[in-house]
Design a protein around this motif. Structure first.
Motif, PDB file in Angstrom:
ATOM      1  N   LYS A 131       0.761  -1.352  -0.160  1.00 29.86           N
ATOM      2  CA  LYS A 131      -0.195  -0.159   0.033  1.00 29.86           C
ATOM      3  C   LYS A 131       0.908   1.455  -0.056  1.00 29.86           C
ATOM      4  N   GLU A 132       2.067   1.220   0.757  1.00 28.59           N
ATOM      5  CA  GLU A 132       2.981   2.410   0.756  1.00 28.59           C
ATOM      6  C   GLU A 132       3.516   2.798  -0.499  1.00 28.59           C
ATOM      7  N   ILE A 133       3.893   1.722  -1.301  1.00 27.72           N
ATOM      8  CA  ILE A 133       4.536   1.806  -2.604  1.00 27.72           C
ATOM      9  C   ILE A 133       3.540   2.276  -3.499  1.00 27.72           C
ATOM     10  N   GLY A 138       4.661   4.155  -6.962  1.00 22.96           N
ATOM     11  CA  GLY A 138       5.279   3.025  -7.414  1.00 22.96           C
ATOM     12  C   GLY A 138       4.651   2.027  -8.036  1.00 22.96           C
ATOM     13  N   SER A 139       5.323   0.871  -8.729  1.00 22.25           N
ATOM     14  CA  SER A 139       4.791  -0.222  -9.286  1.00 22.25           C
ATOM     15  C   SER A 139       4.940  -1.369  -8.359  1.00 22.25           C
ATOM     16  N   LEU A 152      -5.352  -1.071  -6.986  1.00 20.44           N
ATOM     17  CA  LEU A 152      -4.394  -0.424  -6.243  1.00 20.44           C
ATOM     18  C   LEU A 152      -4.095   1.097  -7.068  1.00 20.44           C
ATOM     19  N   GLU A 153      -3.934   0.875  -8.258  1.00 13.24           N
ATOM     20  CA  GLU A 153      -3.525   2.087  -9.035  1.00 13.24           C
ATOM     21  C   GLU A 153      -4.845   2.875  -9.029  1.00 13.24           C
ATOM     22  N   GLU A 154      -6.005   2.320  -9.364  1.00 12.59           N
ATOM     23  CA  GLU A 154      -7.095   3.154  -9.531  1.00 12.59           C
ATOM     24  C   GLU A 154      -7.302   3.603  -8.231  1.00 12.59           C
TER      25      GLU A 154
END
Length: 176
Positions: A131-133, A138-139, A152-154
């Motif tokens: 979650k932090e990345i 970050g990927s 996660l990206e969304e």
């Protein structure tokens, strides 16, 4: 033999998936039990987490998904499981997990805890780290199943992290 693999899975990682797949090879049935913890503020709802896990575990015929909001050992008894399945990443995990295993055994001596060492490539991995990345752009594609990486990206492109950038300061000039 029925094993319960409990956790928050917020989100599920490739390390979790590794334990699930290996557990399914060892036990006749594995129940992945997603915890409903009112004291935590998860990134994904319980239903979203169940869907994420379901999407990446469709190939496992002896897997069941469920949720619980009781003591893990109480849930395990209710499901008539004989084993609590836990993954270990490092020595620090072992200390906590051993304490929990002894506590659970004191509450229900008929339930055994089985530890699986996480595969080397996932030994550093945690949902919090993922979650932090993701939060900072970050990927995480190499850390979580593809469907979870997309979610996660969304999630974080809708609500970018709040980062305080200090205002520029004027360069100091020497005084005479």
């Amino acid at each position: 033999m029925i094993a319960v693999y409990p956790g928050s899975f917020d989100p599920i990682t490739l390390g979790h998936l590794d334990i699930i797949e290996r557990g399914c090879n060892l036990f006749g049935s594995v129940i992945v039990a997603v915890a409903r913890n009112p004291n935590k503020a998860p990134l994904f709802s319980v239903q979203q987490r169940i869907q994420q896990i379901q999407t990446c575990t469709q190939h496992l015929a002896n897997l069941e998904l469920d949720t619980f909001d009781t003591l893990t050992v109480t849930y395990t008894q209710k499901r008539q499981a004989q084993v609590l399945l836990r993954g270990l990443r490092a020595l620090s995990d072992f200390e906590y997990e051993l304490q929990m295993a002894h506590t659970n055994h004191s509450l229900s001596p008929h339930i055994e805890t089985v530890f699986l060492a996480t595969s080397n490539e996932y030994s550093f991995l945690s949902s919090s780290l993922v979650k932090e990345i993701a939060k900072f752009g970050g990927s995480v594609a190499h850390l979580v199943p593809e469907n979870v990486a997309i979610e996660l990206e969304e999630c974080f492109t809708k609500t970018p992290p709040s980062v305080s950038i200090p205002p520029p300061t004027a360069p100091s000039t020497p005084t005479d």
